[in-house]
Design an enzyme around this catalytic site. Structure first.
Site, mmCIF file in Angstrom:
data_model
loop_
_atom_site.group_PDB
_atom_site.id
_atom_site.type_symbol
_atom_site.label_atom_id
_atom_site.label_comp_id
_atom_site.label_asym_id
_atom_site.label_seq_id
_atom_site.Cartn_x
_atom_site.Cartn_y
_atom_site.Cartn_z
ATOM 1 N N ARG A 48 14.224 31.890 65.856
ATOM 2 C CA ARG A 48 13.480 31.281 64.760
ATOM 3 C C ARG A 48 14.009 29.855 64.594
ATOM 4 N NH1 ARG A 48 14.893 36.318 60.898
ATOM 5 N NH2 ARG A 48 13.439 37.820 61.787
ATOM 6 N N ARG A 141 9.478 34.057 53.722
ATOM 7 C CA ARG A 141 10.425 33.585 54.728
ATOM 8 C C ARG A 141 9.708 32.831 55.841
ATOM 9 N NH1 ARG A 141 14.395 37.923 57.526
ATOM 10 N NH2 ARG A 141 12.607 38.200 58.886
ATOM 11 N N ARG A 152 6.977 45.441 60.830
ATOM 12 C CA ARG A 152 8.230 45.549 60.072
ATOM 13 C C ARG A 152 8.044 46.432 58.849
ATOM 14 N NH1 ARG A 152 12.197 41.396 61.544
ATOM 15 N NH2 ARG A 152 11.394 40.596 63.489
HETATM 16 N N1 LIG Z 1 17.404 39.452 45.745
HETATM 17 C C1 LIG Z 1 16.520 38.649 46.305
HETATM 18 N N2 LIG Z 1 15.523 38.143 45.563
HETATM 19 C C2 LIG Z 1 14.597 37.344 46.120
HETATM 20 N N3 LIG Z 1 14.549 36.977 47.405
HETATM 21 C C3 LIG Z 1 15.526 37.445 48.209
HETATM 22 C C4 LIG Z 1 16.557 38.308 47.713
HETATM 23 N N4 LIG Z 1 17.375 38.622 48.759
HETATM 24 C C5 LIG Z 1 16.878 37.980 49.829
HETATM 25 N N5 LIG Z 1 15.779 37.272 49.515
HETATM 26 C C6 LIG Z 1 14.925 36.469 50.426
HETATM 27 O O1 LIG Z 1 14.196 37.406 51.202
HETATM 28 C C7 LIG Z 1 14.022 36.919 52.542
HETATM 29 C C8 LIG Z 1 14.577 37.955 53.525
HETATM 30 O O2 LIG Z 1 15.996 37.988 53.428
HETATM 31 P P1 LIG Z 1 16.909 38.054 54.749
HETATM 32 O O3 LIG Z 1 16.412 37.109 55.775
HETATM 33 O O4 LIG Z 1 18.325 37.949 54.278
HETATM 34 O O5 LIG Z 1 16.578 39.569 55.206
HETATM 35 P P2 LIG Z 1 17.175 40.435 56.416
HETATM 36 O O6 LIG Z 1 17.368 41.806 55.857
HETATM 37 O O7 LIG Z 1 18.364 39.775 56.976
HETATM 38 O O8 LIG Z 1 15.961 40.434 57.437
HETATM 39 P P3 LIG Z 1 15.967 40.621 59.075
HETATM 40 O O9 LIG Z 1 16.484 41.994 59.325
HETATM 41 O O10 LIG Z 1 14.511 40.468 59.425
HETATM 42 O O11 LIG Z 1 16.811 39.523 59.631
HETATM 43 C C9 LIG Z 1 14.748 35.580 52.633
HETATM 44 O O12 LIG Z 1 13.795 34.546 52.537
HETATM 45 C C10 LIG Z 1 15.696 35.611 51.431
HETATM 46 O O13 LIG Z 1 15.928 34.323 50.930
#
Ligand SMILES: Nc1ncnc2c1ncn2[C@@H]1O[C@H](COP(=O)(O)OP(=O)(O)OP(=O)(O)O)[C@@H](O)[C@H]1O
Length: 200
Positions: A48, A141, A152
């Site tokens: 990304r 995102r 997903r």
């Molecule tokens: N508590 C929250 N409230 C609002 N938005 C959030 C919160 N936690 C995370 N986000 C937002 O949600 C989106 C997804 O979070 P993140 O990329 O950390 O997920 P992930 O579980 O690591 O996903 P992946 O497994 O696809 O990498 C991001 O844009 C992040 O900023």
């Protein structure tokens, strides 16, 4: 200081895509510099924008990854949304050799495989408030196409089911409010993962 962590159990963060694993992990690594080390996974998906090879992922090809799996170089691997993901033995060893607590960001398929190994980590599940919020976060995102987003979301409910099953995880964190979720994770880390052995 780094050596204080030697021998401590690794930490697995699991949860559906978009639930906030990377966001929470980033906060943890900022809060405890030198204590935790991220196990860099391999993936066959495209980077990304902003993702750095060797830092966020080791970007590889399906052909090479399949060969490495056959040669026993991986602890766990999973296919998700048409792409392969996995944790190599080397990725974990690199962190352990630095004397750091190894943190793994993996999915449910990976958790099931890790449970069959002798890695013996703590398992933390990050749960989204509901699937609508998860969809909204993934849309905001701006990393997904309509197709990858649907894929997903379609696995997310099964993952949450597995996450909520008693005994599967040492801690389940509801990531509704980010600060609140992080507080829960941090408390668990202090009390269990670091076991009072070190502060920041
Ligand atoms: N508590 C929250 N409230 C609002 N938005 C959030 C919160 N936690 C995370 N986000 C937002 O949600 C989106 C997804 O979070 P993140 O990329 O950390 O997920 P992930 O579980 O690591 O996903 P992946 O497994 O696809 O990498 C991001 O844009 C992040 O900023």
């Amino acid at each position: 200081m780094a050596n204080n962590t030697r021998g401590l159990r690794p930490l697995v963060l699991c949860g559906p895509s978009g639930t906030g694993k990377s966001t929470l992990l980033k906060k943890l690594l900022e809060d405890y510099p030198n204590t935790f080390g991220f196990s860099v996974s391999h993936t066959t998906r495209l980077p990304r924008p902003g993702e750095i090879d060797g830092k966020h992922y080791h970007f590889t090809t399906a052909e090479k990854m399949k060969q490495d799996i056959e040669e026993g170089k991986f602890i766990e691997n999973a296919t998700f949304g048409g792409n392969m993901y996995g944790t190599s033995k080397d990725a974990v060893k690199t962190v352990l050799d630095q004397g750091k607590v190894c943190v793994l960001d993996i999915d449910v398929q990976g958790v099931k495989q890790i449970k069959k190994t002798d890695l013996n980590p703590f398992y933390v599940f990050i749960k989204p408030p509901n699937l609508n919020v998860l969809e909204e976060r993934l849309r905001q995102r701006k990393t997904e196409t309509e197709e990858t987003l649907k894929r997903r979301l379609s696995v997310a409910s099964h993952e949450v089911q597995y996450g909520e099953e008693p005994g599967n995880f040492d801690l389940v964190v509801l990531n509704d409010n980010l600060e609140h979720a992080y507080d829960q994770l941090k408390k668990f880390v202090k009390n269990h993962v670091l076991n009072g052995k070190q502060g920041k």
